[in-house]
Design an enzyme around this catalytic site. Structure first.
Site, PDB file in Angstrom:
ATOM      1  N   GLN A 103      39.319  92.105 -16.183  1.00  0.00           N
ATOM      2  CA  GLN A 103      39.502  92.993 -15.042  1.00  0.00           C
ATOM      3  C   GLN A 103      40.159  92.212 -13.911  1.00  0.00           C
ATOM      4  O   GLN A 103      39.569  91.277 -13.360  1.00  0.00           O
ATOM      5  CB  GLN A 103      38.179  93.582 -14.548  1.00  0.00           C
ATOM      6  CG  GLN A 103      38.428  94.679 -13.496  1.00  0.00           C
ATOM      7  CD  GLN A 103      37.177  95.097 -12.768  1.00  0.00           C
ATOM      8  OE1 GLN A 103      36.640  94.338 -11.968  1.00  0.00           O
ATOM      9  NE2 GLN A 103      36.723  96.326 -13.005  1.00  0.00           N
ATOM     10  N   TYR A 174      38.281  98.074  -3.155  1.00  0.00           N
ATOM     11  CA  TYR A 174      39.004  96.807  -3.216  1.00  0.00           C
ATOM     12  C   TYR A 174      40.497  97.048  -2.960  1.00  0.00           C
ATOM     13  O   TYR A 174      40.918  98.170  -2.703  1.00  0.00           O
ATOM     14  CB  TYR A 174      38.756  96.126  -4.558  1.00  0.00           C
ATOM     15  CG  TYR A 174      37.328  95.643  -4.736  1.00  0.00           C
ATOM     16  CD1 TYR A 174      36.726  94.816  -3.788  1.00  0.00           C
ATOM     17  CD2 TYR A 174      36.563  96.031  -5.829  1.00  0.00           C
ATOM     18  CE1 TYR A 174      35.417  94.374  -3.937  1.00  0.00           C
ATOM     19  CE2 TYR A 174      35.250  95.594  -5.994  1.00  0.00           C
ATOM     20  CZ  TYR A 174      34.681  94.777  -5.043  1.00  0.00           C
ATOM     21  OH  TYR A 174      33.385  94.340  -5.174  1.00  0.00           O
ATOM     22  N   ARG A 222      40.642 101.241 -13.309  1.00  0.00           N
ATOM     23  CA  ARG A 222      39.375 101.762 -12.780  1.00  0.00           C
ATOM     24  C   ARG A 222      39.642 102.419 -11.441  1.00  0.00           C
ATOM     25  O   ARG A 222      40.225 101.802 -10.543  1.00  0.00           O
ATOM     26  CB  ARG A 222      38.347 100.641 -12.621  1.00  0.00           C
ATOM     27  CG  ARG A 222      36.928 101.163 -12.407  1.00  0.00           C
ATOM     28  CD  ARG A 222      35.893 100.078 -12.469  1.00  0.00           C
ATOM     29  NE  ARG A 222      34.593 100.643 -12.866  1.00  0.00           N
ATOM     30  CZ  ARG A 222      33.466  99.964 -12.915  1.00  0.00           C
ATOM     31  NH1 ARG A 222      33.445  98.680 -12.578  1.00  0.00           N
ATOM     32  NH2 ARG A 222      32.351 100.545 -13.296  1.00  0.00           N
ATOM     33  N   ARG A 320      24.351  97.595 -15.992  1.00  0.00           N
ATOM     34  CA  ARG A 320      23.033  96.988 -15.840  1.00  0.00           C
ATOM     35  C   ARG A 320      22.152  97.217 -17.067  1.00  0.00           C
ATOM     36  O   ARG A 320      21.250  96.418 -17.344  1.00  0.00           O
ATOM     37  CB  ARG A 320      22.360  97.535 -14.582  1.00  0.00           C
ATOM     38  CG  ARG A 320      22.955  96.988 -13.286  1.00  0.00           C
ATOM     39  CD  ARG A 320      22.307  97.607 -12.064  1.00  0.00           C
ATOM     40  NE  ARG A 320      22.637  99.006 -11.922  1.00  0.00           N
ATOM     41  CZ  ARG A 320      22.016  99.842 -11.092  1.00  0.00           C
ATOM     42  NH1 ARG A 320      21.011  99.405 -10.351  1.00  0.00           N
ATOM     43  NH2 ARG A 320      22.389 101.097 -10.989  1.00  0.00           N
ATOM     44  N   CYS A 346      16.456  98.056  -9.610  1.00  0.00           N
ATOM     45  CA  CYS A 346      15.864  97.378  -8.442  1.00  0.00           C
ATOM     46  C   CYS A 346      16.924  96.704  -7.569  1.00  0.00           C
ATOM     47  O   CYS A 346      16.638  96.298  -6.443  1.00  0.00           O
ATOM     48  CB  CYS A 346      14.840  96.351  -8.902  1.00  0.00           C
ATOM     49  SG  CYS A 346      15.547  94.924  -9.780  1.00  0.00           S
ATOM     50  N   CYS A 349      20.078  92.127  -9.220  1.00  0.00           N
ATOM     51  CA  CYS A 349      21.299  91.488  -9.734  1.00  0.00           C
ATOM     52  C   CYS A 349      22.394  91.452  -8.672  1.00  0.00           C
ATOM     53  O   CYS A 349      22.972  90.395  -8.396  1.00  0.00           O
ATOM     54  CB  CYS A 349      21.785  92.195 -10.997  1.00  0.00           C
ATOM     55  SG  CYS A 349      21.934  94.001 -10.835  1.00  0.00           S
ATOM     56  N   LYS A 430      10.374 107.238  -9.329  1.00  0.00           N
ATOM     57  CA  LYS A 430      10.149 105.854  -9.754  1.00  0.00           C
ATOM     58  C   LYS A 430       9.818 105.768 -11.248  1.00  0.00           C
ATOM     59  O   LYS A 430       9.227 104.795 -11.713  1.00  0.00           O
ATOM     60  CB  LYS A 430       9.009 105.233  -8.939  1.00  0.00           C
ATOM     61  CG  LYS A 430       9.283 105.072  -7.452  1.00  0.00           C
ATOM     62  CD  LYS A 430      10.387 104.070  -7.170  1.00  0.00           C
ATOM     63  CE  LYS A 430      10.014 102.657  -7.537  1.00  0.00           C
ATOM     64  NZ  LYS A 430       8.939 102.093  -6.729  1.00  0.00           N
ATOM     65  N   ALA A 457     -12.012  89.792 -18.960  1.00  0.00           N
ATOM     66  CA  ALA A 457     -12.274  88.476 -19.551  1.00  0.00           C
ATOM     67  C   ALA A 457     -13.350  87.741 -18.768  1.00  0.00           C
ATOM     68  O   ALA A 457     -13.420  87.829 -17.545  1.00  0.00           O
ATOM     69  CB  ALA A 457     -10.995  87.651 -19.573  1.00  0.00           C
TER      70      ALA A 457
END
Length: 645
Positions: A103, A174, A222, A320, A346, A349, A430, A457
């Site tokens: 790209q 861009y 794109r 993702r 979230c 990244c 969520k 435990a």
């Protein structure tokens, strides 16, 4: 075969792809400082090829070292010395019958002068992006012509390196997009004004690549189906752009959306549904005959298949989704889709990339470090390892240890796995968190991990098992301030509310703490016909929260008329009211309320740690017990320590 369309062959130009799964460009900052393909980035892409992806499109790849720096350690096609390492990259991907495009990218006005060694950023016109805040220098006509040549050179270097085609990044605000958009291109020379003039920069690049690389070298472009900014490209304009690009001979259109100013429409936060912008690709596909690639926040194979079956697109861009699980394609193909590690949206990244760091993933700790964490050593010899706590950290430890041939036993005091993430899946929109927990649980079951729910435990239980090692993953507990009235019956923690053990309706409620947990809990309670006020001691709502996540939830909070109070500190709780100190005036204010919900953060739950240390030697402390943090921190802590036990 369950997903026939998804795993059917497809064509882009004369190039045959083995399936309809595309990994779109995502910045990684894994290349070398000279822009060469490092061993890390090669291994990163190879893993996605091995995992079943049909076409990989590299991260934004630099064509200009002067004004075109997008990220640190960015893959480059600016000089011939980069070819040998790029050849190694393409060969690694081709081993798996996966194709790969470069790209080609220039950020234009969406750069920072600090990343350009202090040089002023550039653009078609001197119009600042609201997200950047720097006025770009308008490129001179000769400079634009030289940038055309640099794009063409980048395509030729790509071809010589063994790439199967190239993609021109004309979306996301861009440089190419800036020339296309009437919002950012106010030029009066041959590169601005009319539609054809705004298309000229991209046209000259395409024509030059065709001349230098030949008609059989695929070109994808794109574009934004909608920029979601005032005066920018909308769907009608994008259809016009797509039809024009088809007329000059490109081979595919890759449909996305948004600019930095509308960033949450590019990389969507958790509330965005799969397929939320499918109308963009649908509208474009109805108007052209060349293939349409589209990204649409897709996480699950059944949704991808449906988009293909309804002729919404020709290739599904899964970004993702393939960070979270590089085996996405293979798992879908082999009937193990219930074990696909789900992206939870979230934004960790992109948060790392935008802060100049290398890519990582909250739910997949190997991302960007595939070369450091290769195959698991099979050295467990069936030795028993106890894991106390079945949250994400405990679950990941169980998966790793089982793969290493240990015999993990997970003790979870609740009747379900997932810990605080399970509770975090309860607020509106969520559900992706629950998918993530379910996927991990399915993987544990497939590995025959011994899971003991409703079991707390204790030392006697542990001594009876006599494990080789113990992983303590008991998570964290809410911070409770030491103030008058804190133990009243009308005081709850956010965790107690989200556990749904108490039904609360038609109440006047104050939520103390405006972090994401506080805001999400308020939204959850608001849906139950309660009157909500969120109180924050700091001057800003949700201090320290990653801005796109805040941009996602705040408009809903305001639309739902949830009251937000800042610079107010809780100092006392009464039966039907609370007392707040105004942090500016230091005066006490009274707020009538029926219930108080505390969301003031958490602290490590260490109640059993010292007792275990006294009786056992091989102890590993992971997740929030080690240090409270986000899912990202817990998963990395767990993965690393269970990888080397």
């Amino acid at each position: 075969m369950k997903y026939k369309k998804l795993f059917s062959e497809g064509m882009i130009g004369n190039l045959k792809l083995k399936n309809r799964i595309v990994m779109p460009a995502m910045g990684t900052s894994l290349a070398t400082s000279t822009g060469e393909a490092s061993d890390e980035i090669i291994r990163y892409y190879e893993e996605r090829a091995k995992g079943g992806c049909g076409l990989i499109i590299t991260e934004i790849t630099r064509i200009d070292n002067e004004t075109g720096i997008g990220t640190p350690n960015q893959l480059c096609v600016t000089d011939s010395y980069q070819i040998p390492r790029l050849q190694k990259l393409t060969r690694a991907v081709h081993k798996y019958d996966t194709k790969i495009f470069t790209q080609l990218h220039h950020p234009g006005r969406q750069a920072h002068s600090s990343s350009l060694n202090g040089k002023q950023i550039v653009g078609p016109s001197p119009i600042a992006s609201k997200a950047i805040g720097e006025i770009p220098r308008e490129l001179e006509t000769l400079e634009v012509e030289n940038l055309v040549k640099k794009f063409i050179k980048g395509a030729k270097i790509s071809q010589l390196s063994g790439f199967d085609g190239i993609e021109l990044h004309g979306a996301h605000g861009y440089l190419i997009c800036q020339f296309l958009s009437p919002a950012t291109n106010k030029r009066t020379d041959k590169y601005g004004g009319t539609f054809m003039n705004r298309m000229r920069f991209l046209t000259e690049i395409i024509m030059g690549i065709r001349h230098i690389c030949g008609k059989d070298f695929p070109i994808s472009v794109r574009i934004d189906g909608d920029e979601f900014i005032e005066g920018g490209i909308d769907i009608n304009e994008s259809i016009k752009i797509a039809r024009y690009l088809e007329s000059i001979g490109i081979d595919a259109i890759n449909v996305s959306s948004g600019t930095y100013e509308s960033s949450i429409t590019i990389i969507e936060p958790v509330s965005y549904k799969e397929g939320w912008k499918k109308h963009l690709s649908q509208s474009i596909k109805e108007n052209i005959k060349i293939p349409v690639i589209a990204c649409d926040s897709i996480k699950r194979p059944e949704i991808a298949e449906n988009l293909l079956e309804t002729n919404n697109l020709d290739f599904v861009a899964l970004g993702r989704a393939q960070l979270a699980d590089p085996e996405w394609g293979n798992k879908a193909l082999n009937g193990k889709e219930d074990q696909i590690r789900s992206c939870i949206s979230c934004l960790k990244c992109i948060e790392l990339i935008m802060n100049g760091k290398r890519i990582e993933c909250a739910v997949n700790p190997r991302v960007g470090m595939e070369i450091d964490f290769e195959e698991f050593k099979k050295d467990g010899d069936q030795r028993k390892v106890v894991i106390i706590g079945g949250g994400p950290a405990g679950m990941q430890a169980g998966i790793n240890l089982a793969k290493r041939n240990f015999t993990p036993i997970i003790f979870e005091k609740e009747d379900h796995l997932g810990g605080s993430v399970f509770l975090g899946s309860k607020p509106p929109m969520k559900e992706k968190l629950k998918w993530f927990i379910d996927n991990m649980e399915n993987e544990l079951k497939d590995l025959n991990v011994d899971i003991r729910l409703n079991t707390k435990a204790n030392i006697d239980l542990l001594k009876n098992i006599n494990p080789y090692a113990i992983f303590i993953a008991t998570g964290a507990k809410p911070i409770i301030p030491n103030i008058e009235g804190i133990n009243s019956k009308n005081v709850y923690t956010a965790e107690q509310i989200l556990s749904e053990k108490t039904e609360i309706k038609n109440k006047k409620i104050a939520v103390i703490g405006s972090g994401m947990t506080g805001l999400e809990t308020a939204e959850y309670l608001n849906n139950k016909n309660n009157e909500l006020t969120v109180i924050e001691m700091q001057k800003d709502i949700a201090p320290g929260t990653y801005l796109p996540n805040l941009m996602d939830i705040l408009p809903r909070i305001k639309k739902e008329k949830i009251n937000l109070l800042t610079s107010k500190k809780l100092v006392k709780i009464n039966e039907n009211s609370i007392e707040l100190m105004n942090m500016n005036t230091k005066k006490i204010e009274i707020l009538e309320t029926d219930l108080i919900v505390l969301s003031l953060g958490v602290q490590s739950n260490i109640e059993i740690v010292e007792e275990i240390k006294e009786s056992f030697k091989n102890i590993k402390i992971i997740g929030d017990v080690e240090k409270p943090g986000r899912i990202f921190d817990a998963m990395r802590s767990s993965f690393d320590k269970s990888y080397v036990l």
